[in-house]
Scaffold this motif. Structure first.
Motif, short mmCIF file in Angstrom:
data_model
loop_
_atom_site.label_atom_id
_atom_site.label_comp_id
_atom_site.label_asym_id
_atom_site.label_seq_id
_atom_site.Cartn_x
_atom_site.Cartn_y
_atom_site.Cartn_z
N ASP A 1 0.83 -1.22 0.00
CA ASP A 1 0.00 0.00 0.00
C ASP A 1 0.86 1.26 0.00
O ASP A 1 0.71 2.14 -0.86
CB ASP A 1 -0.76 0.00 1.34
N SER B 1 -3.86 7.76 -2.47
CA SER B 1 -4.62 6.90 -1.58
C SER B 1 -6.12 6.94 -1.89
O SER B 1 -6.80 5.91 -1.88
CB SER B 1 -4.35 7.40 -0.17
N ASN C 1 -8.81 3.86 7.63
CA ASN C 1 -9.12 3.86 6.20
C ASN C 1 -10.13 2.79 5.82
O ASN C 1 -10.78 2.89 4.78
CB ASN C 1 -7.84 3.71 5.39
N ASN C 2 -10.27 1.78 6.66
CA ASN C 2 -11.32 0.79 6.40
C ASN C 2 -12.68 1.50 6.48
O ASN C 2 -13.57 1.24 5.67
CB ASN C 2 -11.22 -0.35 7.42
N ASP D 1 -13.22 3.49 3.32
CA ASP D 1 -13.76 2.62 2.25
C ASP D 1 -15.27 2.46 2.42
O ASP D 1 -16.04 2.52 1.46
CB ASP D 1 -13.15 1.22 2.33
N GLY E 1 -9.99 -2.92 9.38
CA GLY E 1 -9.42 -3.74 8.31
C GLY E 1 -8.11 -4.33 8.79
O GLY E 1 -8.02 -4.84 9.91
N ILE E 2 -7.07 -4.18 7.98
CA ILE E 2 -5.77 -4.76 8.34
C ILE E 2 -5.06 -3.94 9.40
O ILE E 2 -4.00 -4.32 9.87
CB ILE E 2 -4.87 -4.91 7.09
N GLY E 3 -5.65 -2.80 9.79
CA GLY E 3 -5.00 -1.95 10.79
C GLY E 3 -5.35 -2.33 12.22
O GLY E 3 -4.84 -1.71 13.16
N SER F 1 -5.07 -3.77 15.67
CA SER F 1 -3.97 -4.34 16.46
C SER F 1 -4.52 -4.75 17.82
O SER F 1 -5.36 -4.06 18.38
CB SER F 1 -2.86 -3.30 16.64
N THR G 1 -6.46 -6.87 20.88
CA THR G 1 -7.86 -7.27 21.07
C THR G 1 -8.80 -6.07 20.88
O THR G 1 -8.48 -4.97 21.31
CB THR G 1 -8.02 -7.83 22.50
N ARG H 1 -11.27 -3.28 21.39
CA ARG H 1 -11.63 -2.56 22.62
C ARG H 1 -13.11 -2.16 22.60
O ARG H 1 -13.75 -2.17 21.56
CB ARG H 1 -10.79 -1.27 22.72
N ASP I 1 -12.66 -5.52 3.09
CA ASP I 1 -11.28 -6.02 3.19
C ASP I 1 -11.12 -7.26 4.07
O ASP I 1 -10.67 -8.30 3.59
CB ASP I 1 -10.33 -4.91 3.68
N1 NAX Z 1 -3.86 3.17 1.45
C1 NAX Z 1 -5.13 3.29 1.41
O1 NAX Z 1 -5.64 4.34 1.53
C2 NAX Z 1 -5.95 2.10 1.25
C3 NAX Z 1 -6.55 1.57 2.36
N2 NAX Z 1 -7.46 0.61 2.28
C4 NAX Z 1 -8.24 0.28 3.46
O2 NAX Z 1 -7.59 0.70 4.64
C5 NAX Z 1 -7.58 -0.33 5.61
C6 NAX Z 1 -6.45 -0.10 6.54
O3 NAX Z 1 -6.65 1.15 7.10
P1 NAX Z 1 -5.94 1.63 8.42
O4 NAX Z 1 -4.51 1.31 8.35
O5 NAX Z 1 -6.34 3.03 8.64
O6 NAX Z 1 -6.53 0.71 9.54
P2 NAX Z 1 -8.02 0.23 9.91
O7 NAX Z 1 -9.04 1.14 9.37
O8 NAX Z 1 -8.11 -1.19 9.55
O9 NAX Z 1 -7.97 0.31 11.51
C7 NAX Z 1 -7.42 1.41 12.18
C8 NAX Z 1 -8.41 1.97 13.18
O10 NAX Z 1 -8.77 1.01 14.13
C9 NAX Z 1 -8.46 1.47 15.45
N3 NAX Z 1 -8.00 0.28 16.19
C10 NAX Z 1 -6.92 -0.48 15.95
N4 NAX Z 1 -6.86 -1.52 16.82
C11 NAX Z 1 -7.95 -1.40 17.62
C12 NAX Z 1 -8.44 -2.17 18.71
N5 NAX Z 1 -7.79 -3.25 19.14
N6 NAX Z 1 -9.60 -1.80 19.30
C13 NAX Z 1 -10.27 -0.70 18.87
N7 NAX Z 1 -9.84 0.09 17.86
C14 NAX Z 1 -8.69 -0.27 17.24
C15 NAX Z 1 -7.40 2.50 15.27
O11 NAX Z 1 -7.38 3.40 16.33
C16 NAX Z 1 -7.83 3.13 13.94
O12 NAX Z 1 -8.83 4.06 14.16
C17 NAX Z 1 -7.57 -1.58 4.80
O13 NAX Z 1 -8.04 -2.69 5.50
C18 NAX Z 1 -8.46 -1.19 3.62
O14 NAX Z 1 -9.81 -1.40 3.96
C19 NAX Z 1 -7.97 0.29 0.95
O15 NAX Z 1 -8.89 1.28 0.67
C20 NAX Z 1 -6.91 0.30 -0.07
C21 NAX Z 1 -6.17 1.58 -0.10
#
Ligand code: NAX
Ligand code: ADP
Ligand code: K
Length: 497
Positions: A14, A25, A58-59, A62, A124-126, A128, A130, A132, A158
Motif C-alpha cells: 500500500d 490513496s 481507512n477501512n 472505504d 481492516g488490516i489496521g 492491532s 484485542t 476494545r 477487506d
Molecule cells: N492506502 C489506502 O488508503 C488504502 C486503504 N485501504 C483500506 O484501509 C484499511 C487499513 O486502514 P488503516 O490502516 O487506517 O486501519 P483500519 O481502518 O483497519 O484500523 C485502524 C483503526 O482502528 C483502530 N483500532 C486499531 N486496533 C484497535 C483495537 N484493538 N480496538 C479498537 N480500535 C482499534 C485505530 O485506532 C484506527 O482508528 C484496509 O483494511 C483497507 O480497507 C484500501 O482502501 C486500499 C487503499
C-alpha cells in the motif's frame, strides 16, 4: 500461483504504491469501494435498506465511499460512524466530507430495525491487539441482529472486523460476514480457519496495485488455483515406466493393510511408474490381490542386503502410514534413514517415532517432507494444539527452518513451508476428515517427488491436488458418503481433465 499476504505485507505494498508509484490513496479507496459495490449489486435488491458501519481508519473511509456510491446509484444506503472522530484519518475525513456534500443519510445511533444489508467498515488490516470497547459491544450487537437469518446480509470491507488478517484467529470478537471483498491480495487470515468461515464467500479485487509493488515487497505466502495444474510434471510420448519414478512405500502393519494400499495406489494414480510396498508378511496376500500393479516385499524376508537394494532402487520413499511404533519398527526406520539418500515423505507413525528420536533429524535434513496433522505436530514440537492453531503459518515455518525439512502441517486449512515460503491451501473439505485420507496425501506427494519434482513443489502441489480430489469426490458422492476410496477416484477424475 497467487500471493497471500499478512497485514504488514499489505501495508508495505500500500505505502509503496502510494508513495513511490504515486497512485493517490483516495484513488485506491475509490477503486476499492467501486469493486465492492460491483460485487454487492449482484446480490442485493434496490429496495434493500443498507447501512455502512464505519470506523475511524481507512477501512471506515472505504465504507463511507461504498455508501456514497450506492446512494448515488439510487440505493437506500446510509452511514453510521462508529469510530472516534478525533482518530479519523485524512482519507476518512475527506470521504465523510464528500458523503455529507452529496447528502448520504447518516445515523447518529445504531438502529438496525429495518436494515437488510450491513457493510462492515469498522476495522481492516489496521486492527492491532484485542478489540476494545465500545466496538466489542457493537460487534456483538450486529452479530445478534444477523443471527441465522438468511435474508440479512453482512459484507465485510477487506477483512471481517476483529479478525487477525495474519492468523485467522478472532482478536476478542469478529463481526461475522456472509461476503468479504478483500483488496489487492488474499490475506492469510481469510484462508485459515476459523477466519475462512467468519469471512463467508471471499472476492479478491485488484484495485490497481502495480505488480512492481509486490516485486519490491514480496510476500512469503502464496496459494494455488485451478490453472496451476499446468505445473504438474508433463508426460512424454517417448517414455517408459522408469521415467516417472520408482516409489518405495514402507507402510502397513499386521492389522493395517489399508494404509499401504492407499499410499501405494495414490502414488500410481498421480503417475508413478513403479511402486514397491514393503510391509509385514500378514499383508502380502491382501495387497497382492487388492493392488496387483504394485510389487510387494515383506519385512520377514528382508535382510540387510535386500533392504540396501530396495533403497538403492527407489527414487522416493514414502514411510509411515500404519507402521505402528514398536521398537523393532524404530530400528528398521533408523536403518532405512541411514542407508538411503533419496527424498523421503515421512507420515503418521513415522512421525510419532521421529518425535521420540530427535537424533534422526541429522539423517533426514535437506531431503525430507514431514506431513504431520495437528496431533503429530504437537508431538514433534512439544507445543499444544491450541498453540499451533493460534498461528499455523508460524508453526510450520519454524519447524521447517529449524529442522531443515519441508513441513506439511495438515488441518482443515493446511499450510506447507520450506522454512522461507508458506503455501496456504484452499482446496479440500470436511468430507476428507475420514480414515486413510492422510495416507492418500502421502502417496500423492511421494508420486510427485518420484517424478522429479523438487521437494517443496511436490509437497504443496500434492496438498493442492489432494484437496481438489476431495472436492471432486464431494461433488460426486457427498461429504458423508465419500471415503478415501472416493478421494482416489477424485484424483483420477481431475487428473484426467
Ligand atoms: N492506502 C489506502 O488508503 C488504502 C486503504 N485501504 C483500506 O484501509 C484499511 C487499513 O486502514 P488503516 O490502516 O487506517 O486501519 P483500519 O481502518 O483497519 O484500523 C485502524 C483503526 O482502528 C483502530 N483500532 C486499531 N486496533 C484497535 C483495537 N484493538 N480496538 C479498537 N480500535 C482499534 C485505530 O485506532 C484506527 O482508528 C484496509 O483494511 C483497507 O480497507 C484500501 O482502501 C486500499 C487503499
Ligand atoms: N475439514 C477439513 N477440510 C479440509 N481438509 C481436511 C479436513 N479434515 C481433514 N482434511 C484433510 O484430510 C487429511 C487427513 O489426514 P490424516 O489426519 O493424516 O488422516 P489419516 O490418518 O486418517 O490418513 C489431511 O490432508 C487434511 O488436510
Ligand atoms: K472490515
Amino acid at each position: 500461483m497467487k500471493a497471500v499476504v499478512t497485514g504488514n505485507e499489505m501495508k508495505a505494498i500500500d505505502t509503496y504504491t502510494i508513495q513511490e508509484m504515486g497512485i493517490p490513496s483516495l484513488v485506491l479507496m475509490e477503486r476499492a469501494a467501486l469493486s465492492m459495490v460491483c460485487r454487492m449489486k449482484e446480490r442485493i435488491d434496490r429496495a434493500d435498506r443498507i447501512l455502512c458501519i464505519c470506523g475511524a481508519g481507512n477501512n471506515g473511509g472505504d465504507g463511507v465511499a461504498v455508501a456514497r456510491i450506492l446512494f448515488g446509484q439510487g440505493y437506500s444506503a446510509a452511514i453510521y460512524m462508529a469510530g472516534n472522530p478525533e482518530k479519523w484519518t485524512e482519507e476518512t475525513k475527506k470521504q465523510i466530507q464528500i458523503a455529507r456534500n452529496v447528502g448520504v443519510p447518516e445515523y447518529n445511533e445504531l438502529d438496525l430495525t429495518h436494515i437488510r444489508v450491513l457493510v462492515d467498515g469498522l476495522f481492516g488490516i489496521g486492527l492491532s491487539k484485542t478489540v476494545r470497547e465500545p466496538y466489542h459491544t457493537l460487534i456483538e450487537k450486529v452479530n445478534q441482529w444477523r443471527g441465522r437469518r438468511k435474508e440479512r446480509q453482512v459484507w465485510a470491507v477487506d477483512v471481517p472486523s476483529g479478525l487477525s488478517s495474519d492468523t485467522g484467529q478472532p482478536l476478542g470478537c469478529v463481526l461475522k460476514a456472509d461476503y468479504t471483498v478483500t483488496f489487492g491480495y488474499m490475506k492469510r487470515g481469510i484462508i485459515l480457519y476459523p477466519g475462512r468461515e467468519l469471512a463467508g464467500k471471499c472476492f479478491v479485487e485488484n484495485i490497481g496495485f502495480p505488480g512492481k509493488s509486490l516485486q519490491v515487497h514480496p510476500s512469503a505466502g502464496f496459494t494455488c488455483h485451478v490453472q496451476d495444474f499446468e505445473q504438474l510434471p508433463k508426460r512424454k510420448n517417448d517414455s517408459n515406466k522408469g521415467t516417472y519414478g520408482k516409489i518405495l512405500v514402507i507402510a502397513g502393519s499386521k492389522n493395517m493393510s489399508g494404509a499401504a494400499y492407499f499410499a501405494g495406489r495414490s502414488a500410481f494414480v498421480v503417475g508413478a511408474g513403479l511402486v514397491r510396498i514393503l510391509t509385514p508378511e500378514a499383508n502380502r496376500v491382501i495387497l497382492q490381490s487388492q493392488l496387483p500393479q504394485a510389487m510387494i516385499s515383506v519385512w520377514e524376508e528382508t535382510d540387510r542386503d535386500s533392504l540396501a537394494n530396495m533403497l538403492a532402487w527407489a527414487d522416493t520413499l514414502v514411510i509411515g502410514p500404519g507402521i505402528g511404533t514398536s521398537e523393532i519398527m524404530a530400528q528398521r526406520l533408523k536403518s532405512v534413514f541411514a542407508g538411503s539418500q533419496c527424498p523421503i515423505v515421512l507420515d503418521a507413525d513415522g512421525l510419532n517415532l521421529l518425535a521420540e528420536h530427535e537424533e534422526w533429524y541429522s539423517l533426514l535434513n535437506g531431503r525430507t517432507i514431514l506431513t504431520p496433522h495437528m496431533g503429530e505436530m504437537s508431538r514433534l514440537t512439544g507445543c499444544s494444539i491450541d498453540e499451533l492453531k493460534a498461528d499455523r503459518g508460524k508453526a510450520a515455518l519454524k519447524l521447517a527452518r529449524e529442522r531443515q525439512i519441508i513441513c506439511v502441517l495438515k488441518d482443515s486449512s493446511t499450510v506447507v513451508s520450506d522454512g522461507k515460503h508458506l503455501y496456504f491451501n484452499q482446496t479440500g473439505n470436511h468430507g476428507m476428515a475420514t480414515g486413510g485420507s492422510g495416507d492418500v496425501l502421502a502417496g500423492v506427494i511421494g508420486g510427485l517427488s518420484g517424478a522429479g519434482e523438487g521437494l517443496f513443489k511436490a509437497a504443496y502441489m500434492g496438498v493442492f491436488l489432494h484437496g481438489s480430489a476431495g472436492d471432486a469426490a464431494a461433488a460426486r458422492f457427498g461429504f458423508r458418503g465419500m471415503t478415501s476410496v472416493e478421494i482416489i477416484e477424485g484424483l483420477i477424475e481431475i487428473l484426467k481433465n
